[in-house]
Motif scaffolding. Structure first.
Motif, PDB file in Angstrom:
ATOM      1  N   GLY A 153     -31.119  29.798  22.281  1.00  0.00           N
ATOM      2  CA  GLY A 153     -31.857  32.013  22.794  1.00  0.00           C
ATOM      3  C   GLY A 153     -31.558  32.544  22.116  1.00  0.00           C
ATOM      4  O   GLY A 153     -32.180  34.233  21.514  1.00  0.00           O
ATOM      5  N   ASP A 154     -29.944  32.997  21.618  1.00  0.00           N
ATOM      6  CA  ASP A 154     -29.153  33.994  20.801  1.00  0.00           C
ATOM      7  C   ASP A 154     -29.938  34.341  19.604  1.00  0.00           C
ATOM      8  O   ASP A 154     -29.758  32.690  18.914  1.00  0.00           O
ATOM      9  N   LEU A 155     -29.961  34.800  19.181  1.00  0.00           N
ATOM     10  CA  LEU A 155     -30.342  35.726  17.866  1.00  0.00           C
ATOM     11  C   LEU A 155     -29.157  35.648  16.371  1.00  0.00           C
ATOM     12  O   LEU A 155     -28.522  36.501  17.297  1.00  0.00           O
ATOM     13  N   LEU A 156     -29.172  34.832  15.345  1.00  0.00           N
ATOM     14  CA  LEU A 156     -28.434  34.741  14.444  1.00  0.00           C
ATOM     15  C   LEU A 156     -28.685  35.871  13.423  1.00  0.00           C
ATOM     16  O   LEU A 156     -30.119  35.420  13.485  1.00  0.00           O
ATOM     17  N   PHE A 157     -27.696  36.412  12.865  1.00  0.00           N
ATOM     18  CA  PHE A 157     -27.799  37.799  11.538  1.00  0.00           C
ATOM     19  C   PHE A 157     -27.114  36.908  10.534  1.00  0.00           C
ATOM     20  O   PHE A 157     -26.111  36.114  10.874  1.00  0.00           O
ATOM     21  N   PHE A 158     -27.299  37.262   9.527  1.00  0.00           N
ATOM     22  CA  PHE A 158     -27.024  36.329   8.040  1.00  0.00           C
ATOM     23  C   PHE A 158     -27.187  37.668   7.203  1.00  0.00           C
ATOM     24  O   PHE A 158     -27.928  38.024   6.975  1.00  0.00           O
ATOM     25  N   SER A 159     -26.072  37.419   5.760  1.00  0.00           N
ATOM     26  CA  SER A 159     -25.824  37.866   5.092  1.00  0.00           C
ATOM     27  C   SER A 159     -26.368  37.047   3.370  1.00  0.00           C
ATOM     28  O   SER A 159     -25.502  36.559   2.953  1.00  0.00           O
ATOM     29  N   THR A 160     -28.016  36.457   3.263  1.00  0.00           N
ATOM     30  CA  THR A 160     -27.977  35.710   2.549  1.00  0.00           C
ATOM     31  C   THR A 160     -27.739  36.242   1.088  1.00  0.00           C
ATOM     32  O   THR A 160     -27.831  35.989  -0.053  1.00  0.00           O
ATOM     33  N   ALA A 161     -28.124  37.582   1.082  1.00  0.00           N
ATOM     34  CA  ALA A 161     -28.082  39.008  -0.075  1.00  0.00           C
ATOM     35  C   ALA A 161     -26.643  39.643  -0.872  1.00  0.00           C
ATOM     36  O   ALA A 161     -26.501  40.185  -1.865  1.00  0.00           O
ATOM     37  N   GLY A 162     -25.683  38.769   0.283  1.00  0.00           N
ATOM     38  CA  GLY A 162     -24.298  39.534  -0.189  1.00  0.00           C
ATOM     39  C   GLY A 162     -24.486  40.808   0.009  1.00  0.00           C
ATOM     40  O   GLY A 162     -25.453  41.042   0.855  1.00  0.00           O
ATOM     41  N   ARG A 163     -23.276  41.061  -0.598  1.00  0.00           N
ATOM     42  CA  ARG A 163     -22.824  43.009  -0.337  1.00  0.00           C
ATOM     43  C   ARG A 163     -22.935  43.320   2.006  1.00  0.00           C
ATOM     44  O   ARG A 163     -22.589  43.877   2.278  1.00  0.00           O
ATOM     45  N   GLY A 164     -22.227  41.318   2.636  1.00  0.00           N
ATOM     46  CA  GLY A 164     -22.292  41.873   4.081  1.00  0.00           C
ATOM     47  C   GLY A 164     -23.060  42.431   4.570  1.00  0.00           C
ATOM     48  O   GLY A 164     -23.134  43.117   5.853  1.00  0.00           O
TER      49      GLY A 164
END
Length: 229
Positions: free
Chosen positions: A148-159
């Motif tokens: 249930g935790d939300l995960l966040f990603f930087s798929t476009a780069g630059r953090g």
């Protein structure tokens, strides 16, 4: 002749040994001093104690934060998580659509998360992943993730966050990935791509309202019946 210099030999040896002691590195001289060893041991133990205390303080602060979000709320987070994830898994294969927020139109990543949390937990999350990452919910360490935790990603780069998903457990997460990859699907955080682009996780369910939607109760009851068959 040898007898003449014989008394000088012991003096020469004493001088040589004194010279070696004087030229010995300070650290080596100190290390041979029992009092210095005891002092270093005490200092090292004190530093370790301070470090352990600071780590413990961080852990206590995290637990206190989680407890604060959960105060006076009669629900249990695992129940809500099960309901959200069961609904999410039933939507695997739903097409990806940029800006999509429904089963008929399709979902983008934040639209998929928003739909599940709204329908199953009565929560209204921000529309975009860039806004969603800023919600006032507890941060969760990578090794402390719960379903249930939300995960966040930087798929476009630059953090910068550009993608989000929901943790399933066992290093798996569900998300509306992309049009090319087939929309709603399950992937592994251990995959090199997702491990490299992962930014952080938040326990958004800790913000859930005290009263959950009736659909959640119905879904949870159905899930429990299936598990007991």
């Amino acid at each position: 002749m040898l007898n003449r210099f014989a008394p000088l030999v012991p003096l020469a040896l004493v001088s040589l040994l004194f010279g070696c002691a004087a030229q010995m590195p300070a650290s080596q001289q100190q290390s041979q001093n029992p009092q210095f060893k005891d002092s270093v041991t005490a200092q090292t133990a004190a530093k370790r104690a301070d470090y352990s205390a600071s780590v413990l303080d961080d852990e206590i602060a995290t637990e206190d934060e989680l407890a604060q979000f959960a105060d006076n709320k009669p629900y249990r987070l695992p129940v809500l998580a099960d309901s959200i994830l069961e609904r999410g898994k039933s939507l695997i294969g739903t097409r990806y659509r940029f800006g999509g927020t429904s089963t008929t139109s399709g979902f983008d990543c934040s639209g998929f998360i928003g739909y599940l949390f709204r329908e199953e937990a009565g929560m209204s999350l921000p529309r975009s992943s860039r806004e969603m990452i800023n919600i006032d919910a507890p941060l969760v360490k990578r090794n402390d993730l719960k379903p249930g935790d939300l995960l966040f990603f930087s798929t476009a780069g630059r953090g910068r966050v550009s993608h989000a998903g929901i943790y399933l457990g066992d290093d798996q997460f569900i998300h509306s990935s992309s049009r090319r990859s087939g929309g709603v699907r399950v992937d592994s955080l251990d995959d090199a791509y997702w491990a490299r682009t992962f930014i952080e996780a938040k326990r958004a369910l800790a913000m859930a309202p005290s009263k959950v939607p009736e659909t959640t109760t119905a879904m949870t009851s159905t899930t429990l019946k299936r598990q007991h068959r």
